[in-house]
Design a protein around this motif. Structure first.
Motif, PDB file in Angstrom:
ATOM      1  N   ASN A  30      -6.001 -19.318 -15.003  1.00 47.96           N
ATOM      2  CA  ASN A  30      -6.080 -20.765 -14.782  1.00 47.96           C
ATOM      3  C   ASN A  30      -7.499 -21.318 -14.848  1.00 47.96           C
ATOM      4  OD1 ASN A  30      -3.266 -21.438 -14.424  1.00 47.96           O
ATOM      5  ND2 ASN A  30      -3.375 -20.155 -12.604  1.00 47.96           N
ATOM      6  N   LEU A  31      -8.455 -20.473 -15.179  1.00 51.56           N
ATOM      7  CA  LEU A  31      -9.844 -20.918 -15.316  1.00 51.56           C
ATOM      8  C   LEU A  31      -9.948 -21.839 -16.526  1.00 51.56           C
ATOM      9  CD1 LEU A  31     -12.785 -20.615 -14.249  1.00 51.56           C
ATOM     10  CD2 LEU A  31     -13.049 -18.773 -15.915  1.00 51.56           C
ATOM     11  N   LYS A  32     -10.381 -23.092 -16.306  1.00 46.35           N
ATOM     12  CA  LYS A  32     -10.416 -24.088 -17.372  1.00 46.35           C
ATOM     13  C   LYS A  32     -11.807 -24.319 -17.941  1.00 46.35           C
ATOM     14  CE  LYS A  32      -6.420 -26.457 -15.586  1.00 46.35           C
ATOM     15  NZ  LYS A  32      -6.006 -27.316 -14.530  1.00 46.35           N
ATOM     16  N   GLU A  33     -12.806 -24.131 -17.117  1.00 48.47           N
ATOM     17  CA  GLU A  33     -14.160 -24.479 -17.545  1.00 48.47           C
ATOM     18  C   GLU A  33     -15.177 -23.541 -16.897  1.00 48.47           C
ATOM     19  OE1 GLU A  33     -17.099 -28.267 -16.795  1.00 48.47           O
ATOM     20  OE2 GLU A  33     -14.970 -28.665 -17.072  1.00 48.47           O
ATOM     21  N   SER A  49     -12.531 -12.522 -20.724  1.00 43.38           N
ATOM     22  CA  SER A  49     -11.349 -12.318 -21.572  1.00 43.38           C
ATOM     23  C   SER A  49     -10.057 -12.694 -20.845  1.00 43.38           C
ATOM     24  CB  SER A  49     -11.279 -10.865 -22.039  1.00 43.38           C
ATOM     25  OG  SER A  49     -11.162  -9.996 -20.934  1.00 43.38           O
ATOM     26  N   PHE A  50      -9.070 -13.075 -21.636  1.00 43.38           N
ATOM     27  CA  PHE A  50      -7.737 -13.428 -21.152  1.00 43.38           C
ATOM     28  C   PHE A  50      -7.750 -14.531 -20.097  1.00 43.38           C
ATOM     29  CE2 PHE A  50      -7.380  -9.148 -22.901  1.00 43.38           C
ATOM     30  CZ  PHE A  50      -6.451  -9.402 -23.895  1.00 43.38           C
ATOM     31  N   CYS A  51      -8.663 -15.469 -20.279  1.00 46.59           N
ATOM     32  CA  CYS A  51      -8.691 -16.690 -19.475  1.00 46.59           C
ATOM     33  C   CYS A  51      -7.962 -17.734 -20.320  1.00 46.59           C
ATOM     34  CB  CYS A  51     -10.124 -17.103 -19.161  1.00 46.59           C
ATOM     35  SG  CYS A  51     -10.996 -15.915 -18.119  1.00 46.59           S
ATOM     36  N   SER A  52      -6.643 -17.696 -20.281  1.00 44.81           N
ATOM     37  CA  SER A  52      -5.825 -18.439 -21.233  1.00 44.81           C
ATOM     38  C   SER A  52      -5.908 -19.954 -21.101  1.00 44.81           C
ATOM     39  CB  SER A  52      -4.368 -17.973 -21.166  1.00 44.81           C
ATOM     40  OG  SER A  52      -3.893 -18.019 -19.846  1.00 44.81           O
ATOM     41  N   ALA A  53      -6.377 -20.488 -19.989  1.00 43.42           N
ATOM     42  CA  ALA A  53      -6.505 -21.937 -19.811  1.00 43.42           C
ATOM     43  C   ALA A  53      -7.906 -22.449 -20.163  1.00 43.42           C
ATOM     44  CB  ALA A  53      -6.156 -22.325 -18.377  1.00 43.42           C
ATOM     45  N   LEU A  54      -8.833 -21.545 -20.456  1.00 41.32           N
ATOM     46  CA  LEU A  54     -10.224 -21.935 -20.717  1.00 41.32           C
ATOM     47  C   LEU A  54     -10.316 -22.820 -21.958  1.00 41.32           C
ATOM     48  CD1 LEU A  54     -13.197 -21.474 -19.745  1.00 41.32           C
ATOM     49  CD2 LEU A  54     -13.310 -19.667 -21.452  1.00 41.32           C
ATOM     50  N   THR A  55     -10.794 -24.047 -21.765  1.00 37.47           N
ATOM     51  CA  THR A  55     -10.927 -24.984 -22.876  1.00 37.47           C
ATOM     52  C   THR A  55     -12.386 -25.297 -23.173  1.00 37.47           C
ATOM     53  OG1 THR A  55     -10.729 -26.868 -21.370  1.00 37.47           O
ATOM     54  CG2 THR A  55      -8.712 -26.117 -22.464  1.00 37.47           C
ATOM     55  N   CYS A  70     -15.585 -10.182 -25.442  1.00 35.61           N
ATOM     56  CA  CYS A  70     -15.992 -11.066 -24.352  1.00 35.61           C
ATOM     57  C   CYS A  70     -15.004 -12.198 -24.075  1.00 35.61           C
ATOM     58  CB  CYS A  70     -17.368 -11.630 -24.651  1.00 35.61           C
ATOM     59  SG  CYS A  70     -17.999 -12.603 -23.290  1.00 35.61           S
ATOM     60  N   PHE A  71     -14.560 -12.878 -25.113  1.00 40.79           N
ATOM     61  CA  PHE A  71     -13.659 -14.023 -24.957  1.00 40.79           C
ATOM     62  C   PHE A  71     -12.259 -13.733 -25.506  1.00 40.79           C
ATOM     63  CE2 PHE A  71     -18.010 -15.660 -25.531  1.00 40.79           C
ATOM     64  CZ  PHE A  71     -18.194 -16.215 -24.276  1.00 40.79           C
ATOM     65  N   MET A  72     -11.941 -12.487 -25.683  1.00 39.36           N
ATOM     66  CA  MET A  72     -10.654 -12.081 -26.239  1.00 39.36           C
ATOM     67  C   MET A  72      -9.498 -12.681 -25.436  1.00 39.36           C
ATOM     68  SD  MET A  72      -9.205  -8.242 -27.007  1.00 39.36           S
ATOM     69  CE  MET A  72      -9.371  -7.652 -25.346  1.00 39.36           C
ATOM     70  N   GLY A  73      -8.525 -13.258 -26.153  1.00 39.71           N
ATOM     71  CA  GLY A  73      -7.329 -13.780 -25.502  1.00 39.71           C
ATOM     72  C   GLY A  73      -7.508 -15.088 -24.764  1.00 39.71           C
ATOM     73  N   CYS A  74      -8.598 -15.809 -25.022  1.00 40.23           N
ATOM     74  CA  CYS A  74      -8.782 -17.138 -24.427  1.00 40.23           C
ATOM     75  C   CYS A  74      -8.036 -18.137 -25.312  1.00 40.23           C
ATOM     76  CB  CYS A  74     -10.267 -17.471 -24.299  1.00 40.23           C
ATOM     77  SG  CYS A  74     -11.127 -16.442 -23.087  1.00 40.23           S
ATOM     78  N   ASP A  75      -6.742 -18.239 -25.088  1.00 39.27           N
ATOM     79  CA  ASP A  75      -5.819 -18.968 -25.953  1.00 39.27           C
ATOM     80  C   ASP A  75      -6.122 -20.444 -26.140  1.00 39.27           C
ATOM     81  OD1 ASP A  75      -4.417 -16.613 -26.161  1.00 39.27           O
ATOM     82  OD2 ASP A  75      -2.872 -17.186 -24.727  1.00 39.27           O
ATOM     83  N   LYS A  98      -6.079 -17.989 -30.116  1.00 39.85           N
ATOM     84  CA  LYS A  98      -5.130 -18.652 -31.011  1.00 39.85           C
ATOM     85  C   LYS A  98      -5.499 -20.087 -31.361  1.00 39.85           C
ATOM     86  CE  LYS A  98      -1.523 -16.241 -28.650  1.00 39.85           C
ATOM     87  NZ  LYS A  98      -0.301 -16.421 -27.888  1.00 39.85           N
ATOM     88  N   SER A  99      -6.165 -20.799 -30.454  1.00 40.02           N
ATOM     89  CA  SER A  99      -6.474 -22.218 -30.676  1.00 40.02           C
ATOM     90  C   SER A  99      -7.863 -22.445 -31.264  1.00 40.02           C
ATOM     91  CB  SER A  99      -6.361 -22.986 -29.358  1.00 40.02           C
ATOM     92  OG  SER A  99      -5.058 -22.862 -28.831  1.00 40.02           O
ATOM     93  N   LEU A 100      -8.651 -21.392 -31.382  1.00 41.43           N
ATOM     94  CA  LEU A 100     -10.036 -21.534 -31.842  1.00 41.43           C
ATOM     95  C   LEU A 100     -10.088 -22.090 -33.263  1.00 41.43           C
ATOM     96  CD1 LEU A 100     -12.965 -20.980 -30.888  1.00 41.43           C
ATOM     97  CD2 LEU A 100     -12.801 -18.798 -32.084  1.00 41.43           C
ATOM     98  N   GLU A 101     -10.757 -23.241 -33.406  1.00 40.21           N
ATOM     99  CA  GLU A 101     -10.871 -23.902 -34.707  1.00 40.21           C
ATOM    100  C   GLU A 101     -12.295 -23.922 -35.234  1.00 40.21           C
ATOM    101  OE1 GLU A 101      -9.212 -27.823 -34.425  1.00 40.21           O
ATOM    102  OE2 GLU A 101      -7.255 -27.082 -33.795  1.00 40.21           O
ATOM    103  N   TYR A 102     -13.261 -24.007 -34.312  1.00 40.58           N
ATOM    104  CA  TYR A 102     -14.652 -24.193 -34.749  1.00 40.58           C
ATOM    105  C   TYR A 102     -15.604 -23.311 -33.943  1.00 40.58           C
ATOM    106  CZ  TYR A 102     -19.143 -26.383 -35.638  1.00 40.58           C
ATOM    107  OH  TYR A 102     -20.447 -26.595 -35.987  1.00 40.58           O
ATOM    108  N   VAL A 103     -16.468 -22.624 -34.659  1.00 43.50           N
ATOM    109  CA  VAL A 103     -17.526 -21.831 -34.024  1.00 43.50           C
ATOM    110  C   VAL A 103     -18.807 -22.078 -34.807  1.00 43.50           C
ATOM    111  CG1 VAL A 103     -18.376 -19.520 -33.469  1.00 43.50           C
ATOM    112  CG2 VAL A 103     -15.950 -20.031 -33.236  1.00 43.50           C
ATOM    113  N   SER A 104     -19.855 -22.410 -34.103  1.00 44.17           N
ATOM    114  CA  SER A 104     -21.160 -22.581 -34.737  1.00 44.17           C
ATOM    115  C   SER A 104     -21.979 -21.327 -34.456  1.00 44.17           C
ATOM    116  CB  SER A 104     -21.874 -23.811 -34.163  1.00 44.17           C
ATOM    117  OG  SER A 104     -23.178 -23.890 -34.676  1.00 44.17           O
TER     118      SER A 104
END
Length: 125
Positions: A30-33, A49-55, A70-75, A98-104
């Protein structure tokens, strides 16, 4: 360590922290930020990793190294901007985001690790 703490929604890390240990926040569903303090130079393996609510993920210019998975499974993570101080990102760092669209990625990076965006269906290089 807060590993597996399902009730954690946000966290403020100590400004004296120089490294986020391996698996430190892994499985905090449930970690969001999270704002990584300016003092942090290294983020450990599976640290977030696996912080599925992290936006939202805020990284600062002191950060140098991000270890494997490090950030594996952060959906819910959609966008990540790395500071130019980062020279190494470990293998499979964003696997199953799964939701990752942009990485700089910074020009300071010395190598692109194996499987960095493995199974990141929305990410386009």
């Amino acid at each position: 360590s807060f590993k597996g703490c399902k009730s954690l929604e946000n966290i403020v890390l100590s400004t004296s922290l120089t490294e986020i240990p391996d698996c430190f926040l892994s499985g905090c569903q449930n970690l969001k930020e999270i704002s990584i303090p300016k003092s942090v130079k290294i983020i450990g393996k599976n640290a977030i990793s696996f912080c599925s609510a992290l936006t939202q993920l805020i990284l600062h210019f002191s950060l140098i190294k991000i270890k494997s998975e490090c950030f594996m499974g952060c959906d819910s993570l959609v966008k990540v901007v790395f500071p130019h101080s980062v020279t190494k990102i470990g293998k499979y760092a964003f696997q199953y985001c799964k939701s990752l669209e942009y990485v700089s990625l910074p020009s300071s990076m010395t190598e692109i690790a194996k499987g960095l965006f493995y199974e990141c269906k929305k990410y386009q290089k």
